[in-house]
Design a protein around this motif. Sequence first.
Motif, short mmCIF file in Angstrom:
data_model
loop_
_atom_site.label_atom_id
_atom_site.label_comp_id
_atom_site.label_asym_id
_atom_site.label_seq_id
_atom_site.Cartn_x
_atom_site.Cartn_y
_atom_site.Cartn_z
N THR A 127 54.53 60.93 104.44
CA THR A 127 55.70 60.39 104.71
C THR A 127 56.27 58.86 104.50
OG1 THR A 127 55.97 59.86 106.57
CG2 THR A 127 55.98 62.13 106.24
N ASP A 128 57.02 58.92 103.99
CA ASP A 128 58.00 57.28 104.23
C ASP A 128 58.07 56.97 105.87
OD1 ASP A 128 58.62 57.54 102.10
OD2 ASP A 128 61.04 58.29 102.34
N PHE A 129 58.21 55.66 105.61
CA PHE A 129 57.75 54.98 107.54
C PHE A 129 58.55 55.48 108.11
CE2 PHE A 129 56.01 51.71 104.28
CZ PHE A 129 55.22 50.99 105.39
N VAL A 172 52.76 47.99 114.75
CA VAL A 172 54.17 48.32 114.14
C VAL A 172 55.07 48.82 114.95
CG1 VAL A 172 53.58 46.08 112.53
CG2 VAL A 172 53.43 49.19 112.65
N GLU A 173 56.55 48.86 114.51
CA GLU A 173 56.87 49.85 115.03
C GLU A 173 57.27 51.21 114.31
OE1 GLU A 173 61.24 47.96 116.22
OE2 GLU A 173 60.40 47.41 118.03
N ARG A 174 57.51 50.57 113.21
CA ARG A 174 57.66 51.66 111.96
C ARG A 174 56.37 51.83 111.03
NH1 ARG A 174 62.41 52.30 110.08
NH2 ARG A 174 62.02 53.10 108.57
N LYS A 175 56.57 53.33 110.81
CA LYS A 175 54.70 53.63 110.52
C LYS A 175 54.98 55.13 110.00
CE LYS A 175 52.92 52.43 115.16
NZ LYS A 175 51.95 52.68 116.08
N ARG A 176 54.22 55.49 108.36
CA ARG A 176 54.10 56.37 108.01
C ARG A 176 53.25 57.15 108.43
NH1 ARG A 176 53.37 54.79 101.32
NH2 ARG A 176 55.16 56.52 100.90
N ALA A 177 53.06 58.81 108.19
CA ALA A 177 52.58 59.69 108.77
C ALA A 177 51.09 60.04 107.66
CB ALA A 177 53.42 60.81 109.76
N LEU A 178 50.51 60.30 107.65
CA LEU A 178 49.66 61.70 106.64
C LEU A 178 49.46 62.75 107.83
CD1 LEU A 178 48.76 61.57 104.62
CD2 LEU A 178 46.80 60.10 105.24
#
Length: 257
Positions: A34-36, A66-72
Amino acid sequence: MNIYQHFRPEERDYIDQVLNWKDYVETNYSPKLTDFLDPREQHILKMLIGEHGDVNYKLFGGTLDVERKRALIFPDYLPVTEEEFQISLFEIQYPAKFVTIEHRQVLGTLMSLGLKRGKFGDILTKDGKCQFFAAKEISDYIKSNVETIGRAGVKLIETDIENAIPTKELLVESDLTVSSLRLDTVISGIYHVSRQKSQLFIQQGLVKVNWTLTENPSFECGVGDMLSVRGYGRAKVLAIEGKTKKEKWRINVGKQK
């Protein structure tokens, strides 16, 4: 069971998107990156994917804090490495002796490129040093199109993720009892102001929820929501622990130190 009843009406499109991602992985036996995602979006994804099914997920945003994360999202038998999250770290080189660059200026410049917010992760600043995470697929585009931030001429240098500025944010936890989960009520409890004052903050455009300006005092706060009031700092709803005998809500919040 209607899955939407557990979430906010405006989150319906995102819920559908997460369910489509999950269906894609189940059908194609292939991972989906996904995106962040902001913390609220991460919370919803965790709820919908679950922990013990045939489809699993991992979250990574460049560093651990960090707060913003990508999901796999991936079949549970598939091994996953951090490289598969496809994250670039950029350091902003600029004449720090003569100008300063603020977080909002960096974000404004990046958003002016015509890309979605989801293509960018956290923006890190400390002692005049400035970095940001971005999706690797847009790295070349960013390098070609960012030459100034604010009044400063800049050069973007892609560097190893190991060189990221430490981002551990100290949040002072506290337990609150509030009459409702309305935004104005929660702000009143967190920042020790009257409800009338918290409503005024919202009306004046001083309040953001999950980095988005919010002018609805009756907005219902949920787990993972990041609240900010200009001049008062940020706070995060860490847990909602149910109701007291007097029908008030017990919540646990972390407030920026």
